[in-house]
Write a protein that holds these residues in place. Structure first.
Motif, PDB file in Angstrom:
ATOM      1  N   PHE A  42       0.814  -1.204   0.000  1.00 57.51           N
ATOM      2  CA  PHE A  42       0.000   0.000   0.000  1.00 57.51           C
ATOM      3  C   PHE A  42       0.853   1.262   0.000  1.00 57.51           C
ATOM      4  O   PHE A  42       0.391   2.349   0.332  1.00 57.51           O
ATOM      5  CB  PHE A  42      -0.928  -0.015   1.220  1.00 57.51           C
ATOM      6  CG  PHE A  42      -2.274   0.612   0.969  1.00 57.51           C
ATOM      7  CD1 PHE A  42      -3.161   0.034   0.074  1.00 57.51           C
ATOM      8  CD2 PHE A  42      -2.667   1.760   1.641  1.00 57.51           C
ATOM      9  CE1 PHE A  42      -4.406   0.597  -0.149  1.00 57.51           C
ATOM     10  CE2 PHE A  42      -3.909   2.330   1.431  1.00 57.51           C
ATOM     11  CZ  PHE A  42      -4.779   1.754   0.524  1.00 57.51           C
ATOM     12  N   THR A  79       3.175   4.185  -1.981  1.00 53.09           N
ATOM     13  CA  THR A  79       3.172   4.939  -3.227  1.00 53.09           C
ATOM     14  C   THR A  79       4.585   5.476  -3.428  1.00 53.09           C
ATOM     15  O   THR A  79       5.426   5.376  -2.522  1.00 53.09           O
ATOM     16  CB  THR A  79       2.181   6.116  -3.160  1.00 53.09           C
ATOM     17  OG1 THR A  79       2.647   7.063  -2.180  1.00 53.09           O
ATOM     18  CG2 THR A  79       0.776   5.649  -2.796  1.00 53.09           C
ATOM     19  N   ALA A 127      -2.129  -0.096  -3.739  1.00 50.46           N
ATOM     20  CA  ALA A 127      -2.335   1.354  -3.727  1.00 50.46           C
ATOM     21  C   ALA A 127      -2.509   1.885  -5.147  1.00 50.46           C
ATOM     22  O   ALA A 127      -3.348   2.764  -5.399  1.00 50.46           O
ATOM     23  CB  ALA A 127      -1.155   2.042  -3.046  1.00 50.46           C
ATOM     24  N   ARG A 134      -4.233   5.647  -5.508  1.00 52.18           N
ATOM     25  CA  ARG A 134      -3.740   6.463  -4.410  1.00 52.18           C
ATOM     26  C   ARG A 134      -2.471   7.205  -4.821  1.00 52.18           C
ATOM     27  O   ARG A 134      -1.703   6.748  -5.667  1.00 52.18           O
ATOM     28  CB  ARG A 134      -3.487   5.598  -3.177  1.00 52.18           C
ATOM     29  CG  ARG A 134      -4.749   4.913  -2.658  1.00 52.18           C
ATOM     30  CD  ARG A 134      -4.496   4.223  -1.341  1.00 52.18           C
ATOM     31  NE  ARG A 134      -4.135   5.176  -0.292  1.00 52.18           N
ATOM     32  CZ  ARG A 134      -5.028   5.816   0.482  1.00 52.18           C
ATOM     33  NH1 ARG A 134      -6.326   5.617   0.311  1.00 52.18           N
ATOM     34  NH2 ARG A 134      -4.621   6.647   1.430  1.00 52.18           N
ATOM     35  N   GLU A 144       2.874   3.235   5.416  1.00 55.48           N
ATOM     36  CA  GLU A 144       1.885   2.294   4.896  1.00 55.48           C
ATOM     37  C   GLU A 144       0.847   1.973   5.972  1.00 55.48           C
ATOM     38  O   GLU A 144      -0.357   1.902   5.703  1.00 55.48           O
ATOM     39  CB  GLU A 144       2.619   1.035   4.451  1.00 55.48           C
ATOM     40  CG  GLU A 144       1.841   0.051   3.646  1.00 55.48           C
ATOM     41  CD  GLU A 144       2.730  -1.121   3.245  1.00 55.48           C
ATOM     42  OE1 GLU A 144       2.481  -1.670   2.168  1.00 55.48           O
ATOM     43  OE2 GLU A 144       3.651  -1.493   4.005  1.00 55.48           O
TER      44      GLU A 144
END
Length: 298
Positions: free
Chosen positions: A128, A130, A145, A150, A181
């Motif tokens: 998750f 980025t 993600a 995201r 995260e």
């Protein structure tokens, strides 16, 4: 039984250790097609998607430190999305063989094309991050993600899965999260079941709840199985092992539950033969795929 279309994605762009690009071959060698045919499935293996070797990808695009090989990943994931969507459109269940977990961006994009998709993510990690939060730059830690749009992936049409909503995503067996995260998962609509919850409640209760999250109001469920979800004593051939995760019996119990829902697509990722012991992890991947697709003791 539903026909199954097998597609391999021999990439290691998103991982920190080489060798996972040989995962599709290892899983096939472990007898995947024969095992599924023994269950009554009509199996069609369309081979591997074309994917330049990592060295070639690096020469073509030096890339960026916060999202390594992103151009190569987007190219492969675009081809994979078309393959997965094509299989689903003709009533086949796409079974994607990895390769590193960044390929899930393509699987999810294809499986959610024209459909509302739910996801159960069996993984020791959250995936998750980025580019703005990653400590490593490895995209296999960003795949979920990215699919949810995201961070900078909000403006990346190739990555976003428009038929996917965080309210229909469940992570199961998470044990190892980066600090940012952890924060972003808490703030998201994604449901997270940690390994501690499996310890407290049992695997079947947790998986039933996860499948409920993923199937509520959706057209089908995608299951993503990262083999590092299992304890490394069971699955040694993975690049990011985490001690103390699920057992062999828990994994089979979980995947048997999957067979009871409308399974739209399935992927097996992060099998690394270089790190494996006599192809044990690939053989385990075959066993778990069979459980998800209907194999029972009696």
């Amino acid at each position: 039984m539903e026909p199954v279309r097998i597609v391999g994605v021999p990439t290691d762009y998103g991982a920190s250790r080489r060798g996972v690009d040989m995962g599709p071959s290892a899983i096939r060698y472990a007898g995947l097609a024969a095992e599924l045919e023994s269950l009554g499935h009509d199996v069609r293996d369309v081979g591997d998607l074309p994917a330049p070797r990592t060295e070639e990808a690096a020469r073509a695009d030096p890339g960026r430190s916060d999202a390594k090989y992103l151009d190569a990943i987007s190219s492969v994931c675009g081809r994979l999305a078309n393959e997965v969507a094509g299989a689903a459109n003709v009533g086949e269940t796409p079974l994607v063989l990895g390769g590193d977990h960044s390929l899930a961006i393509g699987t999810l994009a294809g499986a959610s094309r024209g459909a509302d998709l739910g996801v159960v993510w069996f993984d020791a990690h959250g995936d998750f991050n980025t580019p703005g939060t990653t400590p490593s730059g490895n995209v296999h830690g960003m795949s979920l993600a990215a699919a949810l749009g995201r961070g900078e992936f909000e403006t990346s049409p190739w990555a976003r899965s428009d038929g996917l909503d965080g309210e229909n995503v469940a992570l199961v067996g998470v044990r190892d999260l980066d600090s940012e995260e952890r924060r972003t998962l808490r703030e998201s609509d994604v449901t997270v079941f940690t390994i501690s919850e499996i310890d407290d409640r049992g695997i079947t209760a947790v998986v039933d709840d996860a499948l409920g999250v993923a199937s509520s109001g959706t057209d089908g469920v995608h299951v993503s199985l990262d083999l590092d979800w299992l304890d490394p004593t069971e699955a040694p051939g993975v690049g990011t092992p985490v001690r103390g995760d699920v057992t062999y019996r828990e994994a089979h119990a979980a995947l048997e539950r999957v067979a009871d829902v409308d399974l739209r697509s399935l992927e097996l990722v992060e099998v690394n033969p270089i790190l494996d012991d006599h192809n044990r992890t690939a053989e385990l991947a075959v066993e778990l795929a069979a459980s998800a697709l209907g194999k029972r003791i009696l």
